[in-house]
Design a protein around this motif. Sequence first.
Motif, mmCIF file in Angstrom:
data_model
loop_
_atom_site.group_PDB
_atom_site.id
_atom_site.type_symbol
_atom_site.label_atom_id
_atom_site.label_comp_id
_atom_site.label_asym_id
_atom_site.label_seq_id
_atom_site.Cartn_x
_atom_site.Cartn_y
_atom_site.Cartn_z
ATOM 1 N N ARG B 24 0.813 -1.221 0.000
ATOM 2 C CA ARG B 24 0.000 0.000 0.000
ATOM 3 C C ARG B 24 0.843 1.267 0.000
ATOM 4 N N VAL B 25 2.136 1.109 0.385
ATOM 5 C CA VAL B 25 2.986 2.305 0.476
ATOM 6 C C VAL B 25 3.429 2.750 -0.909
ATOM 7 N N ARG B 26 3.134 3.989 -1.258
ATOM 8 C CA ARG B 26 3.578 4.510 -2.554
ATOM 9 C C ARG B 26 4.905 5.234 -2.337
ATOM 10 N N ALA B 27 5.995 4.555 -2.685
ATOM 11 C CA ALA B 27 7.326 5.102 -2.404
ATOM 12 C C ALA B 27 7.743 6.136 -3.428
ATOM 13 N N LEU B 28 7.351 5.959 -4.692
ATOM 14 C CA LEU B 28 7.648 6.937 -5.735
ATOM 15 C C LEU B 28 6.364 7.210 -6.514
ATOM 16 N N SER B 49 10.627 9.434 2.428
ATOM 17 C CA SER B 49 10.090 10.181 1.291
ATOM 18 C C SER B 49 10.408 9.540 -0.049
ATOM 19 N N GLY B 50 11.198 8.461 -0.050
ATOM 20 C CA GLY B 50 11.448 7.729 -1.295
ATOM 21 C C GLY B 50 12.823 7.953 -1.898
ATOM 22 N N LYS B 51 13.729 8.581 -1.132
ATOM 23 C CA LYS B 51 15.055 8.906 -1.666
ATOM 24 C C LYS B 51 15.845 7.630 -1.969
ATOM 25 N N SER B 52 15.891 6.710 -1.002
ATOM 26 C CA SER B 52 16.632 5.472 -1.223
ATOM 27 C C SER B 52 16.011 4.674 -2.355
ATOM 28 N N THR B 53 14.685 4.630 -2.374
ATOM 29 C CA THR B 53 14.001 3.874 -3.416
ATOM 30 C C THR B 53 14.384 4.403 -4.801
ATOM 31 N N LEU B 54 14.468 5.720 -4.914
ATOM 32 C CA LEU B 54 14.836 6.321 -6.198
ATOM 33 C C LEU B 54 16.241 5.864 -6.617
ATOM 34 N N LEU B 55 17.205 5.927 -5.686
ATOM 35 C CA LEU B 55 18.568 5.500 -6.010
ATOM 36 C C LEU B 55 18.604 4.024 -6.371
ATOM 37 N N ARG B 56 17.862 3.215 -5.592
ATOM 38 C CA ARG B 56 17.877 1.773 -5.823
ATOM 39 C C ARG B 56 17.246 1.433 -7.167
ATOM 40 N N CYS B 57 16.299 2.248 -7.626
ATOM 41 C CA CYS B 57 15.711 2.006 -8.944
ATOM 42 C C CYS B 57 16.709 2.346 -10.052
ATOM 43 N N ILE B 58 17.519 3.398 -9.829
ATOM 44 C CA ILE B 58 18.516 3.763 -10.852
ATOM 45 C C ILE B 58 19.506 2.611 -11.028
ATOM 46 N N ASN B 59 19.753 1.873 -9.951
ATOM 47 C CA ASN B 59 20.669 0.736 -10.000
ATOM 48 C C ASN B 59 19.927 -0.585 -10.226
ATOM 49 N N HIS B 60 18.643 -0.500 -10.471
ATOM 50 C CA HIS B 60 17.808 -1.674 -10.743
ATOM 51 C C HIS B 60 17.799 -2.677 -9.589
ATOM 52 N N LEU B 61 18.108 -2.196 -8.362
ATOM 53 C CA LEU B 61 17.947 -3.077 -7.200
ATOM 54 C C LEU B 61 16.460 -3.191 -6.877
ATOM 55 N N GLU B 62 15.694 -2.185 -7.285
ATOM 56 C CA GLU B 62 14.233 -2.267 -7.264
ATOM 57 C C GLU B 62 13.756 -2.047 -8.693
ATOM 58 N N VAL B 63 12.639 -2.681 -9.026
ATOM 59 C CA VAL B 63 12.111 -2.546 -10.378
ATOM 60 C C VAL B 63 10.871 -1.645 -10.326
ATOM 61 N N LEU B 64 10.804 -0.675 -11.239
ATOM 62 C CA LEU B 64 9.672 0.246 -11.273
ATOM 63 C C LEU B 64 8.359 -0.481 -11.578
ATOM 64 N N ASP B 65 7.261 0.042 -11.048
ATOM 65 C CA ASP B 65 5.939 -0.450 -11.443
ATOM 66 C C ASP B 65 5.576 0.119 -12.813
ATOM 67 N N SER B 66 5.878 1.415 -12.997
ATOM 68 C CA SER B 66 5.664 2.033 -14.309
ATOM 69 C C SER B 66 6.629 3.193 -14.455
ATOM 70 N N ILE B 74 20.830 3.828 -22.086
ATOM 71 C CA ILE B 74 20.294 2.461 -22.093
ATOM 72 C C ILE B 74 19.052 2.378 -21.202
ATOM 73 N N PRO B 75 17.888 2.043 -21.760
ATOM 74 C CA PRO B 75 16.689 1.939 -20.926
ATOM 75 C C PRO B 75 16.717 0.679 -20.055
ATOM 76 N N LEU B 76 16.596 0.869 -18.734
ATOM 77 C CA LEU B 76 16.661 -0.280 -17.817
ATOM 78 C C LEU B 76 15.451 -1.180 -17.965
ATOM 79 N N THR B 77 14.340 -0.578 -18.387
ATOM 80 C CA THR B 77 13.099 -1.343 -18.459
ATOM 81 C C THR B 77 13.053 -2.245 -19.693
ATOM 82 N N ASP B 78 14.000 -2.037 -20.622
ATOM 83 C CA ASP B 78 14.036 -2.854 -21.833
ATOM 84 C C ASP B 78 14.434 -4.291 -21.480
ATOM 85 N N GLU B 79 13.671 -5.255 -22.002
ATOM 86 C CA GLU B 79 13.932 -6.679 -21.736
ATOM 87 C C GLU B 79 15.363 -7.079 -22.132
#
Lengths: 281, 252
Positions: B24-28, B49-66, B74-79
């Motif tokens: 339920r938590v919306r981090a970004l 506030s989502g600062k760590s989540t943002l960094l972790r997404c840039i490194n693909h340690l977390e995957v974006l929902d959208s 290079i797009p990280l979301t590209d298969e």
Amino acid sequence: MTEQVQPLEEAPPQSRLLGRLASVDRWWLLVLAAVGLIFLLVKASPHPYEEIFNFLTDGIVMTLQITLTSFIFILIVGMFGGLGRLSRSWLIKGIASLYVEVIRGIPLLVQLLFIWFAMPQIFEKIGYLLMPYWPNAGQWFIDLKLQPFSAAVLGITICYGAYMSEIFRAGIQSIHHGQMEAARSLGMTYVQAMRYVILPQAVRVILPPVGNEFVTLLKDSSLVSVLAVADLTRRGREYMSRTFLSFETWTMVALIYLVLTLTFTRLTSALERRMSLGQRR
Amino acid sequence: MEKEGKGSSQKMIEIIGACKSFGRVRALIDVTMHVNRGEVVVIIGPSGSGKSTLLRCINHLEVLDSGTIIVDGIPLTDEKTNINAVRAEVGMVFQQFNLFPHLTALENITLAQRVVRKRSKEEAEHIAYELLKKVGIPEKAHAYPMQLSGGQQQRVAIARALAMQPKIMLFDEPTSALDPEMIKEVLDVMLDLAREGMTMVVVSHEMGFARAAADRIIFMDAGRIIEETTPEELFTAPKHERTRQFLSKILH
Ligand SMILES: Nc1ncnc2c1ncn2[C@@H]1O[C@H](COP(=O)(O)OP(=O)(O)O)[C@@H](O)[C@H]1O
Ligand SMILES: [Mg+2]
């Protein structure tokens, strides 16, 4: 005052050395005592003790062979079982979890009896089923006959592998997830991170329970005597049924097991100490 | 500020409409931002506030929902994107250092060079010694992490990330687990990096560092970017009430 303080200041290194010697020696003394007792019995009344001991030596070798051989396979099964239970693939995780839960619910003795008496029938059925389509493979299955030694190692490995999987799983889970993240953030693959970062740390964590398993296995290996494996326990039974010297035979068998288990307990805790020193180095 | 590469507006990191939830938590929430080559961007904002989540997404340690994240084109979301190859170009420094405790400082710095970059032992060690010199602790090469102070551990962690010769460095509160007297030695290393023109995204509330090194400061709150501004503007005239409140708390 100063004269009283001085010896105290010098005391720590000395007492630490003594303390270490004492803590090591005390338990090795128990091993020595058990060995001494065997020696005493053999020397004091060679009939029947020396005879019994000589009769049992083959069994000691067999017990150690079974235990050590199985243990190598158990460690391999345990590592993959533990990794499997932590897999992100539901299929691998499901298979690994099913294996662990089912096997842990069946006594080792029953598993050994199953492999020894029921498996040949299963192989035979498979063989006859395959016969019409693939005669060579069918014949191979019908002729397949497990040797007692292989059956024992197989049964023990399957059973203990399940417990070892749980030990590996807990060990891997105990490593902080930041370690995996740091490794992955450097571009390592999951397998590389496991191999170079997680498992080397997990090994130190699981060493005590693994050593414990080894000693338990050494004792449980006596169950393989039901599979016509001439281990220490079975040699004891053979000697007793020949001579009816129950008390003397089982005293000797028990003492030998005691020496083996105490020795390996000491060795594993010495290894633990060395590993933890290695980390502090 | 005389910073090289600032003029070229080539985007090293581009984030478009990034959303990420944990249950339920919306981090970004619809985060859009970019970082140019050679730029230093400091992210501030209250805890959660989502600062760590943002960094972790840039490194693909977390995957974006959208949304989309493009790192160096290079797009990280590209298969088809080889995430490990991208990660090797993006260094990350963690609040808790996350050094490998079973390896010496030197081995910490050489491990990924050898298994990811496939460098020889000699080459990797040569680079490691150079970096240990750069972060000011060449004498600690053979020490284990637990024998090092927090500041020294974090400097080894920075050297470990630099050894991969990354194009981007991400820092997630690199000094907030440190005793006050060790903060400066880590910030000095980071300032050097910034002066050399490294592209950096730094989550930190060290306002001295932000003043000296940041090209831009981003204020986040509850998963959103609230304000994006220069250090001068932020300290003199923050646009939003929430930014003002937050600043008054951290600057007391
Ligand atoms: N792995 C996670 N699982 C569940 N919730 C998480 C996870 N990571 C972060 N969150 C939540 O997402 C929000 C943002 O967290 P974070 O990015 O760590 O904030 P910050 O670094 O700004 O303090 C917080 O509410 C946090 O509880
Ligand atoms: Mg954070």
